[in-house]
Design an enzyme around this catalytic site. Structure first.
Site, mmCIF file in Angstrom:
data_model
loop_
_atom_site.group_PDB
_atom_site.id
_atom_site.type_symbol
_atom_site.label_atom_id
_atom_site.label_comp_id
_atom_site.label_asym_id
_atom_site.label_seq_id
_atom_site.Cartn_x
_atom_site.Cartn_y
_atom_site.Cartn_z
ATOM 1 N N ALA A 246 43.745 34.179 45.360
ATOM 2 C CA ALA A 246 43.463 32.777 45.026
ATOM 3 C C ALA A 246 41.974 32.560 45.194
ATOM 4 C CB ALA A 246 44.248 31.832 45.936
ATOM 5 N N HIS A 247 41.304 32.223 44.092
ATOM 6 C CA HIS A 247 39.859 32.012 44.202
ATOM 7 C C HIS A 247 39.316 30.960 43.240
ATOM 8 C CE1 HIS A 247 39.926 34.663 40.682
ATOM 9 N NE2 HIS A 247 38.773 34.129 40.379
#
Length: 374
Positions: A207-208
């Site tokens: 998740a970025h």
């Protein structure tokens, strides 16, 4: 092809990976090609490792632009790229994808009247709030060669009025890159042993994206959803933590649930090994959706839109947004999914098709159906 000269512009690790087969193919054909690394992802040591692992020579130009606001970063790259292009005098500039480096390269080429080739053209999420969507649309409309990975991408381009003679369906270079490196990853990578992981016995999370990790409530929902999935299924979840996400966790004082195991960011071979060996991937990354699909690993995408609809059509991927219940439920469904979908991204010859088209100025209608076939 005469004495044609190329300049390839890249700035992030996904671009290095996806352009590596093209850079290699140009070298195989003894075609001059200077690589500009903008430094948009500013972890120089990690990028150097990527070039080494992919067996690429170091870039001829390192601009070291680093981070900044979208406008400032793009403007800085535009000015610096223009200087290099004025020195190099290339016939064609190659860019890949949808980053600020791509947009800067496209604008610099257009202003200097240099031909522009866009690898991975025609991707659309139809969400104009994503900066990447604006970047790819503008780049497509500036490009002379649009290398669409699938027929779906080609249709989107034609619907926007781009003429057929500029569009080439090639397949996606990520297939070339994954096929060239998955065996190497299985042989060389020790990431599973290092983290005491057995193939098929763990799940992978990434998740970025800014609109996920910069928003504390969305980020908390993602962590909550993946954690509740892990608890209900008794799954081990491994999360290589992106520097951006790490700083946001600290800024918002968000705790990581105990069932999610944080590990350091991974280089390409190690990450490929994790994707290949995991039972399921949770992600908000476009590239990870593709790689998981190619590697036959089921994927749960924590977004409401995707520019990789082909992954949904073959049932390799499902969109869930950031609602914890939906993340948990979809994770459980995909954990028991069959893994035998067809690869919609081509047969690993995208780089060859791209270089052939650039060398010959091919008619894109020639052999079109081969782009995404088996």
């Amino acid at each position: 092809m005469g004495d044609m000269r190329f300049v390839t512009i890249l700035g992030t690790r996904p671009e290095i990976i996806k352009l590596s087969p093209v850079i290699r193919k140009l070298a195989d054909n003894n075609i001059p090609n200077a690589v500009i690394h903008t430094g948009q992802h500013y972890s120089e040591n990690l990028d150097a490792v990527f070039f080494e692992q992919l067996e690429l020579p170091p870039p001829e130009y390192n601009l070291n632009v680093g981070s900044g606001s979208h406008g400032r970063q793009t403007a800085e790259m535009l000015a610096r790229i223009e200087d290099v292009l004025a020195d190099e005098q290339p016939d064609t500039v190659l860019v890949q994808g949808d980053t600020n480096s791509v947009l800067a390269g496209a604008l610099a080429s257009a202003k200097l009247d240099v031909e522009l080739a866009h690898v991975e053209a025609g991707l659309r999420s139809f969400d104009r709030r994503m900066p990447e969507e604006v970047n790819r649309v503008l780049t497509d409309h500036a490009a002379d060669y649009l290398f669409a990975p699938t027929e779906q991408s080609e249709e989107y381009l034609r619907a926007e009025g781009i003429s057929d003679d500029r569009i080439f369906v090639t397949g996606n270079t990520i297939v070339d890159a994954v096929e060239q490196h998955r065996k190497l990853a299985a042989q060389r990578s020790t990431v599973l042993d290092e983290h005491d992981l057995a193939p098929g016995e763990f799940c992978l999370m990434t998740a970025h994206r800014a609109n996920n990790v910069d928003d504390p409530s969305r980020f908390a929902c993602i962590l909550d959803g993946v954690a509740s999935f892990a608890e209900e299924t008794d799954s081990d979840v491994v999360y290589p933590l992106h520097p951006r996400a790490e700083s946001m966790l600290a800024a918002h004082d968000l705790p990581i649930p105990d069932v999610i195991r944080i590990i350091e960011p991974q280089d390409f071979l190690d990450f490929l090994r994790l994707e290949s060996a995991s039972a399921l991937v949770f992600t908000d990354s476009g590239g990870v959706q593709e790689e998981a699909c190619i590697l036959n690993t089921p994927c749960v995408t924590m977004r409401t839109t995707t520019e990789r609809p082909e992954t949904l059509e073959v049932n390799a991927n499902v969109l869930v947004g950031t609602d914890p219940d939906q993340i948990r439920t979809a994770g459980k469904q995909m954990l028991s999914a069959t893994h035998d979908w067809p690869n919609p991204f081509g047969n690993g010859t995208a780089a060859e098709r791209i270089v052939d088209a650039l060398r010959n100025g091919d008619d894109p209608n020639d052999g079109r159906s081969g782009g995404t076939g088996p």
